[in-house]
Design a protein around this motif. Structure first.
Motif, short mmCIF file in Angstrom:
data_model
loop_
_atom_site.label_atom_id
_atom_site.label_comp_id
_atom_site.label_asym_id
_atom_site.label_seq_id
_atom_site.Cartn_x
_atom_site.Cartn_y
_atom_site.Cartn_z
N PRO A 71 0.93 -1.25 0.06
CA PRO A 71 -0.13 -0.07 0.02
C PRO A 71 0.79 1.37 0.00
N GLN A 72 0.44 2.22 -0.56
CA GLN A 72 1.12 3.48 -0.58
C GLN A 72 2.48 3.31 -1.34
N LYS A 73 2.45 2.32 -2.38
CA LYS A 73 3.68 2.03 -3.01
C LYS A 73 4.40 2.84 -3.37
N VAL A 81 8.07 0.68 6.98
CA VAL A 81 7.83 -0.61 7.51
C VAL A 81 8.48 -0.96 8.86
N PHE A 82 9.66 -0.36 8.95
CA PHE A 82 10.26 -0.50 10.41
C PHE A 82 9.53 0.62 11.49
N LEU A 83 8.98 1.42 11.19
CA LEU A 83 8.32 2.31 11.88
C LEU A 83 6.70 1.84 12.24
N SER A 84 6.42 0.97 11.36
CA SER A 84 5.23 0.10 11.66
C SER A 84 5.27 -0.88 12.50
N VAL A 85 6.24 -1.63 12.17
CA VAL A 85 6.65 -2.82 13.12
C VAL A 85 6.83 -2.54 14.42
N LEU A 86 7.83 -1.40 14.72
CA LEU A 86 8.27 -0.84 16.09
C LEU A 86 6.98 -1.04 16.96
N PRO A 114 -0.39 0.80 7.09
CA PRO A 114 0.17 1.72 6.15
C PRO A 114 1.40 1.29 5.29
N ALA A 115 1.96 0.20 5.88
CA ALA A 115 3.38 -0.12 5.33
C ALA A 115 3.75 -1.24 4.76
N MET A 116 2.48 -2.31 4.58
CA MET A 116 2.47 -3.38 3.98
C MET A 116 0.94 -3.89 3.54
N ASP A 117 1.09 -5.05 2.74
CA ASP A 117 -0.03 -5.48 2.24
C ASP A 117 -0.69 -6.49 3.17
N ASP A 118 -1.74 -7.02 2.85
CA ASP A 118 -2.70 -8.04 3.87
C ASP A 118 -1.64 -9.03 4.09
N TYR A 209 -10.41 0.49 20.98
CA TYR A 209 -10.24 0.23 19.50
C TYR A 209 -10.93 1.36 18.73
N ALA A 210 -12.30 1.67 18.93
CA ALA A 210 -13.23 2.63 18.25
C ALA A 210 -12.52 3.78 18.52
N PHE A 211 -11.63 4.28 19.54
CA PHE A 211 -11.20 5.78 19.89
C PHE A 211 -9.85 5.69 18.87
N VAL A 212 -9.03 4.68 18.82
CA VAL A 212 -7.92 4.41 18.01
C VAL A 212 -8.12 4.63 16.74
N VAL A 213 -9.35 4.13 16.13
CA VAL A 213 -9.64 4.23 14.79
C VAL A 213 -10.10 5.73 14.62
N LEU A 214 -10.60 6.24 15.41
CA LEU A 214 -11.11 7.65 15.35
C LEU A 214 -9.88 8.52 15.22
N ALA A 215 -8.90 8.36 16.12
CA ALA A 215 -7.89 9.51 16.44
C ALA A 215 -6.58 8.84 15.59
N LEU A 216 -6.35 7.86 15.65
CA LEU A 216 -4.89 7.32 15.01
C LEU A 216 -4.87 7.19 13.53
N VAL A 217 -6.06 6.52 12.86
CA VAL A 217 -6.05 6.37 11.57
C VAL A 217 -5.95 7.72 10.50
N PRO A 218 -6.93 8.67 11.02
CA PRO A 218 -6.72 9.93 10.08
C PRO A 218 -5.36 10.49 10.16
N TRP A 219 -4.49 10.49 11.40
CA TRP A 219 -3.29 11.10 11.43
C TRP A 219 -2.52 10.02 10.69
N LEU A 220 -2.43 8.85 10.63
CA LEU A 220 -1.70 7.84 9.64
C LEU A 220 -2.07 8.13 8.38
N LEU A 221 -3.07 8.53 7.75
CA LEU A 221 -3.36 8.71 6.52
C LEU A 221 -2.72 10.38 6.07
#
Length: 399
Positions: A71-73, A81-86, A114-118, A209-221
């Protein structure tokens, strides 16, 4: 068609992040074993498993990156990848202190998407769950519970980028339901009893989980988009080492690359294509001339050593339509502009000083290229081709 240059010459930057991920695997393993009754020979066996899985994971990562399946190729990198695995490892380690069945492994999919496929995310997530199960002596029900949470979390990640309000609300609800129900269901299957404490832990997990999706995902995108734009600009700065090498090699090549880059970005914006990719690919389109024959192989080797985005390397591989015809709108635009600028540079300034002459060169050059069917596989429609041509005609000067 396979890439002509494989990722067999790993740059020092990539090697640093590869080694960092290897150390991360080993450190995570050791930390999971702290406080557990694990003998030295068992630890050595687990370290052997870590090394084996890490090597296979890196081979798969390299292959998926080469094929453009991440993703985001366009901005995919070993650093990302490193910053996602950490943080995924951090969640696993922190979760080892949580009550049984309530480790927040559903977050692993969110952190990795954000860093790897399914496929890569699923493989890594399940391995981490199995490692947690071995080191913490978890029950079969708990391992199955965590595995299902990882699988469901990763299957839901494509919907995290949705902009519609209905899907946005639905994803929040799904994460809440999964985080709340699955641990409770498996806890009951394991113990045949359920207390208020478990219900509260389940509610806490679901809300978290719901809060993380609300707060973290837009920041990651947003962070992905910022990284993408910044990465293309970095490669085009005059202070970038490869740009300086091109200037030292030939000012004519440098000026040609700047012209193609500028015009390719304008044309890409005209039809809604990826302008940053077109600009970067346009500048480095003739990179192979610095090394000589085989020009395409040498260009890709240099691009690989400098960790170019994969979509830019794909355009460079289709240079001149020699190995294959342009496969994307960006590749077709760069091909058009490069051919046009090359032709105009060969004409004298007096000839091109006339707007009428410049327009005729544009019409003649682009019409001839189109009639040869060079852009038939690029996905550019007739209407888009005409928009590009007219946009170039409206430019005051192509030099």
């Amino acid at each position: 068609m396979e890439k002509t240059v494989e990722e067999n010459n790993i740059s020092s930057k990539r090697l640093t992040y590869c080694l960092g991920m290897g150390l991360l695997f080993l450190a995570g393993q050791v930390l999971l074993c702290l406080g557990q009754e694990i003998l030295l020979d068992q630890l050595l066996c687990l370290v052997t498993l870590d090394i084996s899985f890490f090597l296979i994971f890196m081979l798969a990562l390299m292959k998926h990156r080469l094929l453009g399946e991440l993703p985001q190729k366009q901005s995919a990198s070993y650093q990302k990848v490193f910053l996602s695995v950490l943080p995924a490892w951090a969640v696993l380690l922190a979760g080892s202190f949580c009550p049984h069945f309530f480790t927040p492994v559903l977050l692993i999919g969110i952190l990795l998407f954000p860093a790897m496929d399914d496929v890569l995310a699923l493989g890594l997530g399940l391995y981490m769950v199995l490692l947690l199960g071995i080191t913490q002596s978890l029950s079969l029900y708990e391992i199955v519970c965590y595995s299902l949470l990882v699988i469901c979390g990763i299957l839901l990640t494509p919907y995290l980028q949705g902009r519609e309000k209905t899907s946005f609300f639905g994803i929040h609800l799904l994460y809440f339901v999964l985080g709340f129900l699955l641990p409770i269901v498996f806890y009951y299957l394991s113990h045949h009893t359920l207390g208020i404490r478990q219900v509260l832990w389940g509610l806490g997990d679901g809300i978290a989980y719901a809060f993380v999706v609300l707060a973290l995902v837009p920041w990651l995108l947003q962070k992905n988009q910022t990284e993408l734009e910044g990465s293309y600009r970095l490669f085009l700065e005059d202070t970038y080492p490869l740009v300086m090498d091109i200037r030292r090699f030939s000012m004519a090549e440098y000026n040609h690359g700047r012209r193609v880059s500028r015009l390719a970005g304008i044309c890409a914006g005209e039809i809604g294509a990826d302008a940053p990719c077109a600009m970067m690919a346009g500048f480095y389109y003739r990179l192979g001339k610095m090394e000589g024959e085989p020009e395409i192989d040498n260009a890709l080797r240099l691009a690989n050593n400098h960790c170019f985005p994969t979509d830019v390397m794909a355009v460079m591989e289709e240079y001149g339509g020699i190995l294959r015809l342009p496969q994307t709108p960006e590749s077709a635009i760069v091909h058009m502009v490069d051919a046009l600028v090359t032709k105009i540079e060969l004409l004298d300034q007096d000839t091109m000083s006339s707007t009428w002459n410049q327009d005729m060169v544009i019409y003649q050059t682009l019409n001839e290229l189109s009639q040869k069917g060079i852009y038939d596989e690029s996905g550019i429609s007739i209407n888009q081709f005409l928009k590009i041509r007219e946009k170039l005609v409206r430019e005051d000067s192509l030099l």
